[in-house]
Motif scaffolding. Structure first.
Motif, short mmCIF file in Angstrom:
data_model
loop_
_atom_site.label_atom_id
_atom_site.label_comp_id
_atom_site.label_asym_id
_atom_site.label_seq_id
_atom_site.Cartn_x
_atom_site.Cartn_y
_atom_site.Cartn_z
N UNK A 1 0.95 -1.23 -0.22
CA UNK A 1 0.35 0.00 0.29
C UNK A 1 0.84 1.26 -0.25
N UNK A 2 0.14 2.17 -0.28
CA UNK A 2 0.78 3.59 -0.41
C UNK A 2 0.35 4.45 0.91
N UNK A 3 -1.02 4.82 1.02
CA UNK A 3 -1.47 4.93 1.94
C UNK A 3 -1.25 5.29 3.38
N UNK A 4 -0.53 5.66 3.91
CA UNK A 4 -0.40 5.13 5.32
C UNK A 4 -1.52 5.18 6.19
N UNK A 5 -2.38 6.03 6.04
CA UNK A 5 -3.62 6.97 6.79
C UNK A 5 -4.78 5.54 6.53
N UNK A 6 -4.64 4.57 5.24
CA UNK A 6 -5.73 3.63 5.05
C UNK A 6 -5.17 2.68 5.77
N UNK A 7 -3.99 2.61 5.98
CA UNK A 7 -3.22 1.24 6.42
C UNK A 7 -3.82 1.12 7.75
N UNK A 8 -2.98 2.37 8.61
CA UNK A 8 -3.50 2.42 9.71
C UNK A 8 -4.88 2.68 10.00
N UNK A 9 -5.92 3.17 9.44
CA UNK A 9 -7.43 2.69 9.61
C UNK A 9 -7.61 1.56 9.31
N UNK A 10 -6.62 0.58 8.87
CA UNK A 10 -7.96 -0.73 9.13
C UNK A 10 -7.16 -1.41 10.38
N UNK A 11 -5.37 -0.47 10.62
CA UNK A 11 -5.34 -1.59 12.17
C UNK A 11 -6.03 -0.86 13.45
N UNK A 12 -6.82 0.04 13.45
CA UNK A 12 -7.41 0.50 14.48
C UNK A 12 -8.68 -0.34 14.86
N UNK A 13 -8.95 -0.41 13.11
CA UNK A 13 -10.32 -1.16 13.11
C UNK A 13 -10.01 -2.08 13.48
#
Length: 466
Positions: A399-411
């Motif tokens: 992935x290139x969007x770290x915001x999207x990756x963190x969102x998945x981790x938090x959820x």
């Protein structure tokens, strides 16, 4: 945002010239975090006399000191904002009227900055309407008078561009202990729903209780259907979008206005562990509450090394030149990919127990982080003390969007609260974002005490050395 009669509340409002609500919220968070203000509200600004797109209000309560006069308390509360925007103290005037004592920035028009920053403080003791406007409540529809209603959020005025539009209001709970984390958790819904307004308020003065969020978006009206059918369909669609049943959606009439209402309990929403819908409302043209009255910019060719072709030897073959350029492109792509470094402190007595518990968690979390192939690098397990071990893993994603990756981790985690170490989150590819998770009640052996997640673009520093 909860505050009492013993608090002074300061609001700062300013305009932002960006293209999307998500960008506006991210930039507003920079200002709010710099002021240490926990509440944030951003909406499209539709005044024809300006080219600015969004207006933000950020707010903070401070307890009134018994050693201060009312004037001194108001000035003390506003001082971080006055200093931030270089406003003189003597321009912050204390005013009194029949509604109470408040302070405002008193100055000629020419004194205000081009982007129009305003600072405003009010005493909870002398201004009861302000105190009641933010009293915590689960249900906004209870009184017809806007100044008597007890609600979490405030009204967004001029919510719809078209009088036939359906305005949908979602109210959510976020497992966030600070504003930066709340912005991180609300980013995806803002983008998916193309929202026009959002408000983020801490549930209470205790960070472990999370954040309330409200967001508005509009749906084009359908002349072939009645207002009742339109608002009902809008709420049902929102419920389905978040995996909720629509049997809670009903129509209520406030005067001649049909409003669809749906309420959900957090425990019903296991798949959405850190972002939970609590209420859905829909109404034609207006915010339903009024009734109660960066990313991915493509790299330009200029970013390539200058005069690269001229630096190549004249006798290089076309195939060698093509392979060289492919290697450069592969390296650039590799350095843009998101890596997560995750470590967990686990209460147990054996390193093997910690590793097994941690790997089980990572395997459960991995599908939410990315739907593409990921690579795990399990690292050393350290003994912190006689009853606690720390184990770490690095995760290479495509992935290139770290915001999207963190969102998945938090959820992926329930039963705890997230907080940000980096506030606000870094938006530059060179910056890291670090977040922490703590459980509500870690009790049994092999339970996780804390999880830290660090997001980077390209391999993390400790792996580059290897």
């Amino acid at each position: 945002m909860y505050f009492t009669e013993n608090d002074t509340v300061t609001w700062v409002s300013f305009d932002i010239d960006v293209d999307t609500l998500t960008e506006a919220v991210e930039r507003s968070c920079l200002v709010a975090e710099d002021l240490n203000f926990p509440a944030l509200r951003t909406e499209i600004f539709k005044e024809e006399t300006t080219v600015l797109h969004f207006r933000t209000h950020t707010a903070s309560p401070k307890p009134i000191s018994p050693d201060f006069t009312t004037s001194e308390s108001l000035l003390f509360s506003a001082y971080p904002a006055l200093e931030k925007f270089k406003f003189a103290e003597d321009r912050y005037k204390i005013l009194e009227d029949e509604e109470g004592t408040f302070a405002d920035l008193a100055a000629p028009i020419r004194f205000y900055p081009k982007l129009g920053v305003n600072v405003f403080s009010i005493s909870g003791f002398t201004a009861n309407w302000a105190q009641e406007e933010y009293v915590e409540s689960n249900h906004p529809f209870r009184e017809s008078d806007v100044h008597r209603s007890e609600r979490v959020h405030s009204v967004f005025w001029n919510a719809a561009s078209n009088p036939d539009d359906v305005v949908v209001r979602l109210q959510l709970w976020l497992a966030a202990a600070d504003l930066s984390t709340a912005v991180g958790l609300i980013r995806q819904p803002l983008q998916e729903l193309d929202a026009s307004a959002v408000e983020l308020l801490p549930v209470s003065t205790h960070p472990g209780e999370g954040y309330h969020a409200a967001l508005l978006y509009t749906i084009s009206g359908d002349e072939l259907n009645s207002k009742e059918k339109q608002v009902l369909a809008a709420s049902q669609k929102a419920a389905h979008f978040y995996g909720l049943t629509d049997d809670r959606v009903s129509i209520e009439h406030w005067g001649a206005e049909p409003v669809s209402v749906a309420e959900y309990h957090q425990e019903e929403q296991a798949p959405m562990k850190t972002r939970k819908i609590t209420e859905i409302y829909a109404r034609i043209k207006y915010d339903p509450l009024e009734i109660v009255n960066k990313d991915a910019s493509e790299k330009s060719p200029d970013n390539a090394p200058e005069d690269l072709e001229d630096s190549l030897e004249e006798n290089i073959t076309d195939k060698q030149r093509e392979e060289f350029y492919e290697a450069i492109q592969d390296m650039e792509e590799f350095l843009e990919q998101v890596w997560l470094v995750v470590h967990a402190d686990i209460r147990c007595f054996e390193p093997g127990t910690a590793e097994n518990r941690f790997l089980a968690l990572i395997n459960e979390t991995q599908p939410n982080i990315s739907d593409k192939e990921t690579r795990l690098i399990l690292e050393e397990t350290l003994e912190i003390d006689t009853e606690r071990y720390r184990t770490q893993v690095s995760i290479h994603t495509l992935e290139r969007d770290h915001n999207q990756v963190l969102d998945g981790a938090m959820n992926s985690l329930s039963g705890g609260i997230w907080r940000s170490y980096t506030r606000p989150w870094g938006n530059d590819a060179k910056e890291e974002t670090i977040i922490y998770w703590n459980p509500n009640e870690p009790e049994r052996e092999d339970s996780i005490i804390e999880i830290a997640v660090r997001a980077t673009h390209g391999p993390p520093r400790h792996l580059r050395k290897e």
